[in-house]
Design a protein around this motif. Sequence first.
Motif, PDB file in Angstrom:
ATOM      1  N   LEU A 185       8.300  -5.802  -1.435  1.00 34.39           N
ATOM      2  CA  LEU A 185       8.033  -4.834  -2.482  1.00 34.39           C
ATOM      3  C   LEU A 185       8.609  -3.328  -1.791  1.00 34.39           C
ATOM      4  O   LEU A 185       7.701  -2.793  -1.202  1.00 34.39           O
ATOM      5  N   TYR A 187       7.739   1.085  -3.593  1.00 31.74           N
ATOM      6  CA  TYR A 187       7.095   1.290  -5.179  1.00 31.74           C
ATOM      7  C   TYR A 187       8.007   2.551  -5.248  1.00 31.74           C
ATOM      8  O   TYR A 187       7.820   3.109  -3.974  1.00 31.74           O
ATOM      9  N   LEU A 248      13.173  -5.896  -4.052  1.00 30.77           N
ATOM     10  CA  LEU A 248      12.145  -5.518  -5.157  1.00 30.77           C
ATOM     11  C   LEU A 248      11.781  -4.264  -5.043  1.00 30.77           C
ATOM     12  O   LEU A 248      11.460  -3.700  -4.271  1.00 30.77           O
ATOM     13  N   ARG A 250       9.785  -1.761  -7.376  1.00 35.58           N
ATOM     14  CA  ARG A 250       8.770  -1.354  -9.041  1.00 35.58           C
ATOM     15  C   ARG A 250       8.689  -0.319  -9.061  1.00 35.58           C
ATOM     16  O   ARG A 250       8.189   0.504  -7.931  1.00 35.58           O
ATOM     17  N   LYS A 253       9.051   3.535 -16.061  1.00 40.99           N
ATOM     18  CA  LYS A 253       9.915   3.339 -17.604  1.00 40.99           C
ATOM     19  C   LYS A 253      11.061   4.505 -18.110  1.00 40.99           C
ATOM     20  O   LYS A 253      11.734   4.448 -18.617  1.00 40.99           O
ATOM     21  N   ALA A 272      15.690  -7.356  -7.585  1.00 36.75           N
ATOM     22  CA  ALA A 272      15.256  -6.982  -8.225  1.00 36.75           C
ATOM     23  C   ALA A 272      14.738  -5.994  -9.348  1.00 36.75           C
ATOM     24  O   ALA A 272      14.966  -4.809  -8.144  1.00 36.75           O
ATOM     25  N   ARG A 273      14.105  -5.960 -10.512  1.00 36.80           N
ATOM     26  CA  ARG A 273      13.791  -4.816 -10.871  1.00 36.80           C
ATOM     27  C   ARG A 273      12.460  -5.057 -11.774  1.00 36.80           C
ATOM     28  O   ARG A 273      11.936  -6.447 -12.412  1.00 36.80           O
ATOM     29  N   GLN A 274      11.148  -4.309 -11.320  1.00 32.76           N
ATOM     30  CA  GLN A 274      10.140  -4.200 -12.273  1.00 32.76           C
ATOM     31  C   GLN A 274       9.491  -2.690 -12.813  1.00 32.76           C
ATOM     32  O   GLN A 274       9.671  -2.632 -12.094  1.00 32.76           O
ATOM     33  N   LEU A 275       9.795  -3.655 -13.963  1.00 34.58           N
ATOM     34  CA  LEU A 275       9.303  -1.985 -14.801  1.00 34.58           C
ATOM     35  C   LEU A 275       8.113  -1.767 -15.293  1.00 34.58           C
ATOM     36  O   LEU A 275       7.544  -2.953 -15.804  1.00 34.58           O
ATOM     37  N   ILE A 276       7.277  -1.544 -14.776  1.00 36.22           N
ATOM     38  CA  ILE A 276       5.456  -1.279 -15.965  1.00 36.22           C
ATOM     39  C   ILE A 276       5.862  -1.065 -16.804  1.00 36.22           C
ATOM     40  O   ILE A 276       6.646  -0.336 -17.588  1.00 36.22           O
ATOM     41  N   GLN A 283      -0.674  -0.910 -13.082  1.00 38.73           N
ATOM     42  CA  GLN A 283       0.328  -1.631 -11.935  1.00 38.73           C
ATOM     43  C   GLN A 283       1.098  -1.544 -11.129  1.00 38.73           C
ATOM     44  O   GLN A 283       1.851  -1.998 -10.287  1.00 38.73           O
ATOM     45  N   ASN A 284       1.531  -0.092 -10.827  1.00 38.76           N
ATOM     46  CA  ASN A 284       2.095   1.242 -10.348  1.00 38.76           C
ATOM     47  C   ASN A 284       1.219   0.937  -9.352  1.00 38.76           C
ATOM     48  O   ASN A 284       1.894   2.678  -8.187  1.00 38.76           O
TER      49      ASN A 284
END
Length: 548
Positions: A185, A187, A248, A250, A253, A272-276, A283-284
Motif C-alpha cells: 500500500l 499513500y 495498491l 490510496r 479524489k 488497485a485504487r482507493q479514493l478517500i 482516511q489518508n
Amino acid sequence: MTGNHEHFKEIDENVTGQVRFGDGSYVKIKGKGSILVECNNQEQRIISHVYYIPSLKNNILSLGQLTENGCKVILENDLLYLYDQNKTLLMKAERSTNRLYNINLKVGTPICLLNKLEDEAWLWHARLGHLYFDSIKLMTRKKMVEGIPHIIHTNQICDACLLGKHSRTPFPNQAKFISDEPLDLVYGDLCGPISPPTHSGKKYIFLLVDDYTRCMWVYILTSKDEAFKTFKEFKLKVENEVGIKLKLLRTDKGGEFTSNEFTQFCKDNGIARQLIAPYSPQQNGVVERRNRTMLSTTRSMLKAMSMPKIFWAEAVRHTIYVLNRVPTKALTDCTPYEALKGRKPNLGSLRVFGCIAYSKVLSHLTKLDDRSIKMVHLGMEEGSKTYRLFDPITKKICVSRDVKFVEKDSWNWKDYMNDVGSDEPGWIDFVINQSLTPTTGNSECKYANNEINESEQVSSPNSPTTPFTPPTYTFETNSMEVAEYASSSNSSARPFDHTPIKGFKSLDNVYERAPEIKTTELVFTEEEPQNYKESLVDKKWMKLCKLR
C-alpha cells in the motif's frame, strides 16, 4: 486553560469560542497556543492546545486530554502521578482540601540553538532535523543507525523547534495496522499551489509514503498534470529498487489522480485504487501525518539558520533524506531506510543544513589564490557521497566531496536578498492555497495541513522533473560545471494591461467600414469553415466571396 497571556510561546488569537463550567456560567476563549514548561530535572515539555481565557483566575490542566495523548494517570492515597508514554514520571501532585490536585509549573524558556552547537548532543539535534531527544537516545541505544555517538540528554526545546511548531512524541509504540511487505500500500498526496512559485516555476509537493516501511519519496512539480508522469517514474524506480510490484495506491479524489489516463495506467499495471471520501483526510492519515512532520521539520531547519524562504524546496529534499533515516512510531527498533533496503543507514557524514561550508577549488590556481570557497550547505546529494553547496555570491549550486564545515555559523542573507531584488529581508511563513469547494469531476480535493511554508528555490528553468527541484550539478575532471541562477524578478505578478491589442477594432467600427453588398439572394451556411481549404469547397462561401 490559562488566563495569563505571557505564558504562551506561540498563540493563535483567531481561535474563539466559549467554555461552560458546572454552574452553567460561560467564559470566552480569546486564542489557543502552546506553553513550554520546565521540569525539576531541567527537561522541557510542550503543552499544546491550551486555551487563552483572560477572565480565568486559575490555570486548569485537563487529565482527559493528557490521557488521549498517551499519558497515564495513577491516583493513589492523596497523590496523583502522571507518566508519559515511556513510563517517565512527569508530575506528582498532592490532593488539596477541596479535592483538587494542585501543582506549581515553571514556564520554561527555549534554548538558543546557535549558542549550544558546541555541545555534541545539540549538534546532532540540529543535524537530524531537530529530532526529539528521546528519539535520538532511542536510535543510539538500539543501534538503529551507524555513525552517531551515544547521546544521553534531557528533553529540551530549542528556539527553532518552537518557531517551527515541531513538537513530537517519542516513538516506542507500534501502529495498530501495517502492511505485510513493501509496496503493498502506497499513500499519495499533492500539496499546493505554493505561492510564490520557485524560480523554475515549481509550486507543488508530491509526497508518496509506503505503508509497510514508512519510507517517503518527494517530487517538486510545476503543475498538477505532472503528477501522472511523475507517478510512472516513481513506479518504475521503486519497483526496480525493491524487486516487488506496487499493489495498491490510496489518494484523494483530486482531478490529477482521477484522470482517464491515470486510471487506465493503474488498470493496465494491476494497481488497485482507493479514493478517500471528500473532506475525510483521516482516511489518508499516514501521508497527512508524514506531510505535517515534513513541513514542521523544514520550517525548523530554515529558521534555525535564518535562511530565506527561497530555499524551501532544498529544505524539503533534505528533510525527506533525514526522516527516512530516523525512527518512526510505526516501526519497532528500525528506521524506514533499513526496513526498505535491509541495511542500517550511516549518518556519520550528516551535517547541519544551512551551515557554512568551505569547498576546495578544483580549477587552475595561482600561488596566491584562495584554495577554498565559502558556501552554504544544502544537504547530501542523493545517489552519491557528496554534498550540495550553494554560493550566494555567484548564485550557483555545485556538488563537492572536499568540504570543511563550520556548523555553528550561518550566512548573512541580507545582502543576498537585496541582490535578488526581494522586499522581504528575512523569513516569512508561507501558506498553501486550499480549495474548499466540493470534489467533483476534475476538481481537486487536498487535505494537506495548513502549516506549510512557501518560498522559492534555486533551479535551472529547463531542468527536467526529478525528485529534487534543482537539477544535479557535477564536477568535471579539471573544472567545475554549474548552472546559472535563474532570476525571478521578471516572473512576479504584474498588473493587468488593458491597452487594446495592436489592430484592435470595435464592432461598431467594423460595421462602419464594411462595404455594402447589394444582392437579391440570401446566403445561409450550416457551419462556418475552420480554415481556407474548407472555404474553397463550400460553394456558398465562394459565392459570398465573389459578391464582395
